[in-house]
Design an enzyme around this catalytic site. Structure first.
Site, PDB file in Angstrom:
ATOM      1  N   HIS A   1       0.779  -1.310  -0.045  1.00 11.04           N
ATOM      2  CA  HIS A   1       0.011   0.075  -0.055  1.00 11.04           C
ATOM      3  C   HIS A   1       0.778   1.345   0.121  1.00 11.04           C
ATOM      4  CE1 HIS A   1      -4.007   1.893   0.893  1.00 11.04           C
ATOM      5  NE2 HIS A   1      -3.087   3.014   1.263  1.00 11.04           N
TER       6      HIS A   1
ATOM      7  N   HIS B   1       1.473   5.393  -1.938  1.00  6.62           N
ATOM      8  CA  HIS B   1       1.182   6.547  -2.815  1.00  6.62           C
ATOM      9  C   HIS B   1       2.129   7.175  -3.607  1.00  6.62           C
ATOM     10  CE1 HIS B   1      -3.084   6.734  -1.303  1.00  6.62           C
ATOM     11  NE2 HIS B   1      -2.652   6.036  -0.275  1.00  6.62           N
TER      12      HIS B   1
ATOM     13  N   GLN C   1      -9.341   9.884  -4.947  1.00  4.73           N
ATOM     14  CA  GLN C   1      -9.080  10.190  -3.758  1.00  4.73           C
ATOM     15  C   GLN C   1     -10.223  11.180  -3.186  1.00  4.73           C
ATOM     16  OE1 GLN C   1      -5.728  10.742  -1.658  1.00  4.73           O
ATOM     17  NE2 GLN C   1      -7.650  11.008  -0.645  1.00  4.73           N
TER      18      GLN C   1
ATOM     19  N   HIS D   1      -9.524   1.922   0.184  1.00  4.32           N
ATOM     20  CA  HIS D   1      -9.200   2.716   1.413  1.00  4.32           C
ATOM     21  C   HIS D   1     -10.488   2.490   2.136  1.00  4.32           C
ATOM     22  CE1 HIS D   1      -5.656   4.507  -0.651  1.00  4.32           C
ATOM     23  NE2 HIS D   1      -5.572   4.986   0.594  1.00  4.32           N
TER      24      HIS D   1
ATOM     25  N   GLU E   1     -11.093   4.340   7.035  1.00  4.59           N
ATOM     26  CA  GLU E   1     -10.121   4.887   7.439  1.00  4.59           C
ATOM     27  C   GLU E   1     -10.386   6.050   8.181  1.00  4.59           C
ATOM     28  OE1 GLU E   1      -7.053   6.633   4.687  1.00  4.59           O
ATOM     29  OE2 GLU E   1      -5.759   6.874   6.297  1.00  4.59           O
TER      30      GLU E   1
ATOM     31  N   ASP F   1       2.425   3.151   2.855  1.00 11.60           N
ATOM     32  CA  ASP F   1       1.241   4.341   2.587  1.00 11.60           C
ATOM     33  C   ASP F   1       2.036   5.608   2.107  1.00 11.60           C
ATOM     34  OD1 ASP F   1      -1.178   5.365   2.374  1.00 11.60           O
ATOM     35  OD2 ASP F   1      -1.588   5.609   4.405  1.00 11.60           O
TER      36      ASP F   1
HETATM   37 FE   FE2 Z   1      -3.511   5.129   1.548  1.00 12.26          FE
END
Ligand code: FE2
Length: 431
Positions: free
Chosen positions: A61, A63, A156, A214, A217, A313
């Site tokens: 995971h 970005h 996102q 996701h 979260e 992440d």
């Molecule tokens: Fe993430």
């Protein structure tokens, strides 16, 4: 890369504790593994001296479109997830393909240097220009000889909340993005979140793709998107192909509810990625004291048979100012926050950044076994738990039988009267 000479690594210790194993790598695969293999003509030999030979680290995971952008256009002052998302929104109009590619390639260099040879990266698809998608697809091809980069189409700003996001996401899949992403807890209502999970899972089922959302979260104990994700997984027959990332709300949920939820996740063969460095810093921000830790229920999920991986992440981006592609740092944080301090538990934390993460990504030929891909990392440690304790030096990293990175053993010269000249931090507890 050209076909390398055979590579014979002698006297390695394996993660399962087998000592003094020789590993022969030939034609991109592991050709033999056993004690005292016969010499092979023309082979390059490495004496592992009993150090730990592991399959490479895997980050399930990440970005990569945001990485190394720290400070652009400003720093995250509150340190919260929501300010991070807002800050990323401020940066997006200023992004260029060149800058995205340059930062991603720099991060991949860090990864290889850390023995990290496979990364699943979410890529934001809410910008209709799909600049980041095109940049990371380019990077994916460029790094292919030395790093597996798998991309997730990640809306996102919410696939329903953000106008045009579903069309952009579909275009990103058409361009070659591998996995369907989502962010149901960021939609406007719980119902919209559930609807986003349904339509994104259906899109994945139609296209035969994996899903990684996701999911929940937040610190909201009443968030219910993990449940929806598991139910949609079952309804569409996506068993084993769906991952829930973060799941931090599970930390705060009612215990009775979780006693129903985890068996549902097991039935759906849902996979889980926790992100310990980020969860411990982003969650609990609305708490005074006691402050919740925000990590999902890792040992309980593992005990129930759920495959749990740890992801990095973020590294130096709007959400997290630290990090250096070190999956041992991630494993260490997961171990501490989840209180996984028993020997078997520590080893499960090592698995969470190696074999478990490879399972999330569905990597073909991963692992140290005859016939597997000739990918490995030699660590300056004698066991997985020692590797975590020391953030062990990556002495040699091998990809397809090629050595792609080397580093000198970590050492310190002491200048103390009557004491040894150097310090050796390795030390095994008696079993
Ligand atoms: Fe993430």
């Amino acid at each position: 890369m050209s076909t390398p000479r055979p590579l014979l690594i002698r006297h390695a210790t394996l993660p399962d504790g087998r000592p003094d194993i020789d590993v022969l790598m030939q034609d991109g695969r592991i050709a033999a593994m056993a004690p005292a293999l016969p010499a092979v003509p023309d082979a390059e030999e490495i004496d592992a001296q009993g150090w730990l030979l592991s399959p490479p680290f895997v980050d399930a995971h990440f970005h990569m479109d945001a990485t190394l952008s720290l400070g652009l256009p400003r720093l995250n002052l509150s340190g919260t997830l929501l300010e991070g998302i807002a800050l990323w929104g401020e940066l997006k109009p200023q992004l260029t393909q060149e800058a995205l590619v340059e930062r991603a390639l720099a991060y991949c260099d860090w990864a290889v240097a850390r023995g990290l040879l496979a990364i699943r990266s979410h890529v934001d698809v809410c910008d209709p220009r799909l600049l980041a998608v095109e940049a990371l697809l380019h990077v994916k091809q460029q790094v292919k000889p030395y790093l597996d980069l798998q991309l997730v189409a990640f809306p996102q700003d919410g696939v329903l909340r953000c106008p045009g996001a579903l069309a952009n996401l579909t275009r990103a899949l058409d361009l070659g993005v591998d996995v369907v992403g989502g962010i149901p807890h960021f939609e406007r209502t719980m119902a919209d979140g559930a609807e986003s999970v349904r339509l994104l899972c259906e899109l994945a089922a139609e296209r035969g793709l994996r899903v990684d959302m996701h999911c929940d979260e937040s610190d909201d104990p009443l968030s219910r998107h993990v449940e929806t994700l598991a139910v949609q997984t079952q309804r569409l027959g996506l068993h084993g192909r769906v991952t829930g990332s973060h799941l931090t709300s599970m930390h705060s949920m009612d215990n009775y509810y979780v006693s129903k939820l985890i068996p549902l996740m097991v039935e759906a063969q849902l996979q889980v990625v926790a992100n310990p460095l980020i969860n411990i810093t982003l969650q609990g921000r609305h708490d005074t004291y006691p402050k919740r830790r925000g990590l999902t229920r890792v040992p309980e999920l593992m005990a129930a048979g759920v495959n749990v991986a740890f992801g990095h992440d973020c590294v130096m981006d709007p959400w997290y100012a630290l990090g250096s592609a070190d999956m041992l740092e991630v494993a260490s944080m997961g171990l501490h926050v989840a209180q996984m301090t028993g020997l078997a538990a520590m080893r499960r934390c090592f698995d969470a950044v190696t074999v478990n993460a490879a399972q999330v990504m569905g990597l073909e030929g991963y692992g140290l076994a005859v016939g597997a891909r000739a990918d490995a990392v030699l660590l300056q440690a004698r066991s997985p738990e020692e590797a975590i304790r020391l953030r062990a030096a990556r002495l040699v990293t091998v990809r397809g039988g090629h050595i792609v990175a080397r580093s000198a053993p970590a050492t310190v010269a002491l200048q103390l009267p009557g004491r040894p000249l150097s310090v050796d931090f390795t030390r095994q507890a008696p079993r």
